[in-house]
Design an enzyme around this catalytic site. Structure first.
Site, short mmCIF file in Angstrom:
data_model
loop_
_atom_site.label_atom_id
_atom_site.label_comp_id
_atom_site.label_asym_id
_atom_site.label_seq_id
_atom_site.Cartn_x
_atom_site.Cartn_y
_atom_site.Cartn_z
CG ASP A 462 33.53 41.02 42.19
OD1 ASP A 462 34.74 41.32 42.21
OD2 ASP A 462 32.63 41.87 42.03
CG ASP A 529 34.37 47.34 39.49
OD1 ASP A 529 34.11 46.35 38.79
OD2 ASP A 529 34.53 47.28 40.72
#
Length: 717
Positions: A462, A529
């Site tokens: 990430d 997301d």
């Protein structure tokens, strides 16, 4: 025409051609010679027929510049220069710092060139002795029928040369009059926007560093009104995960170009004497079959890469939306057992497992299991995952660090900064200077220790903050964006080399790091997301313009979206996740038994069809607003799978679903793909029709409620 085959041509007198290895679907570049400098582009677009411009020979009595102007109107060289009369933005912006200070050699005039033609590649070499610069233009044919282009610039003069910008500049095909690019934000990536071509420049610049939620990533120009399957289009993508700049420019002369290159901060790139700057590749694909033709060319290229997963992606369970940072071994073990029972093949432990991670403000950078939550490390959970026949995955964010972390307290000098000031906090973290050998060594050592203690099969990498004030941590804080991007590549490549059994996923606040530079190195991409299926339908639909479906992480989450608060059915959530790397991100300990049974049925259906989904040709269908249809057609056209989604209010008479791309001479049988659902009223099962009829007339549209989707499978009878 000059034929390829290790030919060096000091001053060519015939067009030079390079085509991608895609036959009639390939992209073709034709260069026309000039006696006074670099060659002109004669063509960049879909393949040309035999007897085209490549067969022309220039009479000796005719000046090549006059010939090219007659032939293509407003010629554009492979390297537009102000000194040669180009009044748009030159390909190179830069200057030399000489004895009298900065500002000399700012205008180039590269002279007569040498052209090398080889099978699948073309090189143009030229120099400007007055400016003390050497130029090398490289073009290569790539899998899928596209081309990739770049410039190499060498400082052959005295004193340092400052490169402010260096772009590949590509002429737009005749008839192109419309621009498509993309914008977005967190939880709304890859939103398309169109505009008509006009005089001046349309510019997209990206200064976030390696996170590009609002970056375009791709610029498409084409004939006005081009669609999924219609129109001549040209797509341009910079193979680079750092700061970038795209522009479309039309001059009053009529010359129109697309350009792409790195966006360099002031003074970021200074070439010492003898030093060469190699700019990133620019991937170019053209198609006479609209956006789906472009997508197919790019997908074939990605599928040819060494990093492309050799088999369809495993079904994944990620407990992020089930537990967030509240890690508990008993709860996670229960989720392992339930997800394995549903058919999951990979379990990924997301954020929250490492030392001091009491909130998103704490612990980032301390990559050891939290001794309170995980007194025995992660081995008990990892072993349980493996006992259940699943792969074990782990989340990490190696580039960032919280101020409240041991690594920051021990090494505050490791962060990117400009001079003596600290950058602004974003997500309460800073970025580590990956350009430092000691930082990369630390991260490699930490990961090696994790891998030695646990059998890790998958890593979700990430990256959640922008590179603001990103200067060198040592010295004056000069811009470090380019160095940081190169160091990220180096770190990922080194870890992949050391741990060849691990699959890597790119994530950057969702879909902020999906480009061909990263796809050359990873095996999957977290698309966004947001897990709300209505949001995801559009995001996945357009992210697939660049990345094949087998890369796009797509999960079934809770009925009430954690991001939007919107409620959706299991069928819509599952049908949306079908077209990607299918997974689940839901607290399964709270799901009723009958819902678990239907989830298991959807998982089984996905496994039955994923080989087709992850190898077929992406095909999208033009429908009115509020409806979305897309699917895949097998490479041999023996079968196809399509989704028809009703996103908004009910349409009184649902439009028919055309199925492009089938074999017109074969007969197909349709069948509804869904676990038993009484609300499904799409009566298509056992309809038989020829491929030509299905492409022209299609299937009757389904009578669906808002926020619903149905899947149909077609196979040769």
């Amino acid at each position: 025409m000059i034929e390829p085959g290790r030919v060096a041509v000091p001053v060519p007198t015939a067009p030079v051609s390079l085509s991608g290895p895609g036959g009639s679907e390939s992209t073709t570049m034709v260069l026309l010679p000039r006696t006074d400098g670099l060659p002109d582009f004669g063509w960049m677009g879909p393949s040309l027929a035999s007897g085209d411009v490549r067969s022309l020979t220039i009479p000796a009595s005719v000046e090549t510049t006059a010939w090219n102007s007659w032939l293509i109107g407003s010629p554009v060289t492979v390297f537009p220069e102000h000194a040669r009369g180009y009044l748009g933005r030159p390909a190179l912006l830069g200057h030399r710092i000489g004895p009298e200070g900065p500002g000399s050699d700012w205008s180039t005039a590269f002279g007569a060139c040498t052209v090398w033609c080889d099978d699948g590649s073309l090189v143009v070499q030229a120099s400007d002795e007055s400016a003390g610069l050497e130029l090398r233009f490289e073009a290569e044919a790539v899998a899928g029928g596209g081309l990739r282009l770049r410039h190499l610039l060498t400082n052959a003069g005295t004193g340092p040369y400052v490169v402010d910008a260096l772009d590949v500049v590509i002429p737009m095909p005749p008839g192109a009059g419309e621009i498509l690019d993309f914008t977005g934000r967190w939880a709304r990536e890859r939103q398309p926007q169109r505009r008509a071509l006009a005089d001046g420049q349309w510019v997209r610049e990206h200064r976030r560093g390696m996170r590009s939620l609002d970056g375009t990533g791709l610029v498409v120009v084409g004939t006005p009104g081009f669609g999924y399957g219609t129109g001549e289009v040209l797509g341009v993508h910079l193979v680079w995960s750092g700061n970038h700049r795209y522009a479309v420019e039309r001059l009053s002369s009529g010359a129109a170009v697309v350009r792409a290159g790195e966006l360099l901060h002031p003074g970021e790139l200074v070439l010492a004497e003898g030093e060469t700057y190699t700019m990133p590749w620019v991937h170019v694909a053209a198609s006479a079959r609209g956006l789906d033709g472009l997508a197919d060319a790019t997908h074939q290229y990605v599928r040819s890469l060494a990093a492309h997963p050799p088999s369809p992606a495993p079904v994944m369970f990620n407990p992020w939306e089930a537990v967030y940072l509240d890690h508990d071994l008993d709860k996670l073990t229960a989720l392992v057992d339930i997800s394995a029972g549903l058919g999951a093949e990979r379990f990924v432990l997301d954020d929250g497992w490492f030392a001091g991670r009491e909130s998103l403000d704490d612990g980032l950078g301390d990559w050891t299991p939290d001794p309170v939550v995980w007194p025995d490390g992660l081995a008990l959970l990892a072993d349980r995952v493996h006992e259940k026949g699943m792969e074990f995955g782990l989340w990490w964010e190696p580039e960032a660090v919280n101020p409240n972390s041991a690594v920051y307290r021990d090494h505050p000098d490791w962060i990117l900064r400009t001079g003596d000031r600290l950058p602004v906090l974003e997500r309460n973290c800073y970025l580590l200077d990956l350009g430092r050998d000691d930082v990369r060594t630390h991260l490699v050592d930490v990961f090696d220790s994790l891998a030695a203690a646990h059998r890790i099969d998958f890593v979700k990498w990430d990256h959640n903050r922008d590179q603001i004030d990103g200067g060198h941590s040592r010295g004056s804080g000069r811009p470090a964006a380019r160095r940081q991007t190169l160091a990220f590549r180096e770190l990922l490549d080194e870890l992949a080399r050391r741990h060849p059994g691990i699959s890597w996923e790119t994530c950057a606040s969702g879909g902020g790091r999906i480009d061909l530079d990263v796809l050359e190195r990873v095996h999957s991409a977290w698309a966004s997301d947001v897990t709300d299926p209505l949001s995801r339908q559009q995001i996945q639909h357009w992210t697939a313009q660049l990345a094949p479906l087998e890369y796009l992480g797509a999960h079934i989450a809770a009925p009430v979206s954690h991001q939007t608060g919107r409620t959706s059915s299991l069928d819509l959530r599952a049908a949306t996740a079908f077209f990607g790397q299918f997974g689940v991100q839901w607290d399964l300990t709270k799901v009723p038994a009958h819902e678990l049974d239907r989830l298991a049925s959807w998982t089984s259906l996905y496994k039955r069809h994923r080989a087709l989904l992850h190898t077929g040709r992406l095909t999208r269908v033009e429908l009115p607003d509020g409806l979305l249809a897309h699917g895949v057609v097998a490479q041999d056209r023996s079968e196809a799978l399509f989704s028809y989604a009703q996103l908004d209010e009910v349409v009184p008479v649902p439009p028919r679903l055309r199925i492009p791309g089938l074999d017109p001479d074969r007969t197909y049988r349709a069948s509804l793909v869904s676990p038993t659902d009484p609300s499904v009223t799409w009566k298509v099962t056992d309809i038989q029709a020829g491929g030509a009829a299905l492409g022209a007339l299609g299937l009757p549209g389904p009578a669906r409620a808002p926020q619903s989707a149905a899947l149909v499978h077609l196979h040769v009878v």
